[in-house]
Write an enzyme that holds these catalytic residues in place. Structure first.
Site, PDB file in Angstrom:
ATOM      1  N   SER A   1      -1.362   5.666  -2.169  1.00 26.54           N
ATOM      2  CA  SER A   1      -0.130   6.410  -1.910  1.00 26.54           C
ATOM      3  C   SER A   1      -0.119   7.733  -2.660  1.00 26.54           C
ATOM      4  O   SER A   1      -0.683   7.846  -3.757  1.00 26.54           O
ATOM      5  CB  SER A   1       1.050   5.565  -2.398  1.00 26.54           C
ATOM      6  OG  SER A   1       2.219   6.332  -2.423  1.00 26.54           O
TER       7      SER A   1
ATOM      8  N   LYS B   1      -0.375   1.008  -7.487  1.00 29.15           N
ATOM      9  CA  LYS B   1      -1.388   1.511  -6.544  1.00 29.15           C
ATOM     10  C   LYS B   1      -2.520   2.190  -7.310  1.00 29.15           C
ATOM     11  O   LYS B   1      -3.702   2.006  -7.009  1.00 29.15           O
ATOM     12  CB  LYS B   1      -0.748   2.500  -5.558  1.00 29.15           C
ATOM     13  CG  LYS B   1       0.201   1.857  -4.581  1.00 29.15           C
ATOM     14  CD  LYS B   1      -0.583   1.107  -3.510  1.00 29.15           C
ATOM     15  CE  LYS B   1       0.311   0.413  -2.519  1.00 29.15           C
ATOM     16  NZ  LYS B   1      -0.439  -0.418  -1.559  1.00 29.15           N
TER      17      LYS B   1
ATOM     18  N   TYR C   1       5.687   1.194  -8.594  1.00 30.70           N
ATOM     19  CA  TYR C   1       4.969   1.171  -7.318  1.00 30.70           C
ATOM     20  C   TYR C   1       3.735   2.081  -7.395  1.00 30.70           C
ATOM     21  O   TYR C   1       2.610   1.658  -7.106  1.00 30.70           O
ATOM     22  CB  TYR C   1       5.902   1.620  -6.183  1.00 30.70           C
ATOM     23  CG  TYR C   1       5.167   1.902  -4.905  1.00 30.70           C
ATOM     24  CD1 TYR C   1       4.674   0.860  -4.134  1.00 30.70           C
ATOM     25  CD2 TYR C   1       4.933   3.220  -4.479  1.00 30.70           C
ATOM     26  CE1 TYR C   1       3.964   1.115  -2.967  1.00 30.70           C
ATOM     27  CE2 TYR C   1       4.235   3.479  -3.316  1.00 30.70           C
ATOM     28  CZ  TYR C   1       3.752   2.425  -2.573  1.00 30.70           C
ATOM     29  OH  TYR C   1       3.035   2.682  -1.424  1.00 30.70           O
TER      30      TYR C   1
END
Ligand code: UDP
Length: 334
Positions: free
Chosen positions: A117, A145, A141
């Site tokens: 991402s 990643k 988040y």
């Protein structure tokens, strides 16, 4: 040769399955259906309802199929939720990826493509961001990643037979042009999905979060990529790795940004519906501008997008939203 798609019942994964099938690949899907829908998996793929951290399921899959590549989408994706429950994100996105990577090594899988991402960059500033930009994730988040990307880097460094592509997604939107798949979750917080819901009368209207950013019209600028083009980038990465390409991390966006206001106006224009829009305070953690420098994906992976046009992205999102009706997670095909 067979490709294993984790999270193949989800939004992006289901489009990936369609793309692979179009290229006559054998496809196996593993998904625990925590957020995905079984109907979203093409019947031409072999489906295993299981968690990616279920050792028996993985053993079965690797012994039943000759997997040469894994495309790993399974994971949690809501940035704000990751702030509330960070350990869930580290366990679902990082620990379970570690488990899958171990199985990939044990099964001698040579090619691994990972859903990363733009969140690994945090708030990159006012220029298109290249892969060389520093890693400054601003949410669990993004960190979850990034940690997986770093694991892949370190594993590939000492396992010459194992190569990976980490694809860093910008803002994914739209739906399969043939309407076989699309974004079905009513929990989505993403702008184009929400605007499509507003335009189809599923919500009263839309709030614009913040109009005092350092951007031309004061609202945030993002790079919206059509989900089918994103699946196409994965297919290019698969071909690249199978041809012996070195491990790579590449941005997946178009390289052009649109403000929230521009997107909202475009959704109104394409739908012909003048839904209610209200101004609201900034949403915590939003960066002014996140736009990809996508030179690497185009040059190194040979990616050439087909739907690089905001109006097309919106048209497909709207058509899918209409087909979906009021069913929450239901199959628009009936
Ligand atoms: N946004 C908005 N109203 C909404 C949803 C999103 O103004 O109902 C804005 C959000 O603040 C951000 C942009 O739209 O500036 C894109 O947000 P989204 O959640 O789609 O993706 P993100 O870039 O946060 O991953």
């Amino acid at each position: 040769m067979t490709v294993l798609v984790t999270g193949g019942a989800g939004y992006i994964g289901s489009h990936m399955v369609l793309k692979l099938l179009e290229h006559n690949e054998e496809v196996v899907v593993i998904d625990n259906l925590s957020t995905g829908n079984e109907w979203a998996v093409s019947p031409q793929a072999t489906f295993y309802k299981a968690d990616i951290a279920d050792p028996e399921a993985l053993d079965t899959i690797f012994s039943n199929h000759k997997i040469d590549a894994i495309i790993h989408f399974a994971g949690l994706i809501i940035v704000s939720e990751s702030v509330e429950v960070p350990l869930d994100y580290y366990s679902e996105n990082t620990c379970k990826s570690r488990f899958l990577i171990q199985h990939a090594l044990d099964a001698k899988v040579e090619n691994f493509i990972f859903s990363s991402s733009a969140a690994v960059y945090g708030a990159p500033g006012l220029e298109p961001v290249s892969e060389a930009a520093p890693f400054v994730p601003e949410s669990p988040y993004g960190t979850s990643k990034l940690m997986t990307e770093l694991m892949l880097r370190d594993v590939a460094a000492v396992n010459p037979g194992f190569r990976y592509a980490a694809l860093r997604y910008f803002n994914v939107a739209g739906a399969d042009p043939q309407m076989r798949a699309g974004q079905s979750s009513r929990l989505s917080t993403h702008l184009i999905k929400i605007a499509a819901e507003a335009a189809t009368g599923k919500r009263d209207g839309l709030q614009i979060f913040g109009d005092d950013f350092q951007t031309p019209d004061g609202t945030c600028v993002r790079d919206y990529i059509h989900v089918t083009d994103l699946a196409g980038a994965h297919y290019c990465a698969l071909t690249y790795l199978r041809n012996g390409g070195a491990s790579i991390a590449a941005n997946c966006g178009y390289g052009s940004g649109y403000s929230v206001r521009q997107v909202v106006d475009a959704v109104k224009a394409v739908s012909g519906v003048d839904f209610k829009v209200t101004q609201a305070p900034r949403r915590a953690g939003d960066a002014a501008m996140i736009v990809a420098d996508s030179t690497l994906a185009r040059d190194a992976l040979g990616w050439s997008p087909e739907f690089e046009d905001l109006e097309t992205v919106i048209r497909h999102a709207l058509q899918w939203e209409r087909n979906l009706g009021n069913r929450t997670g239901g199959n628009p095909a009936g």
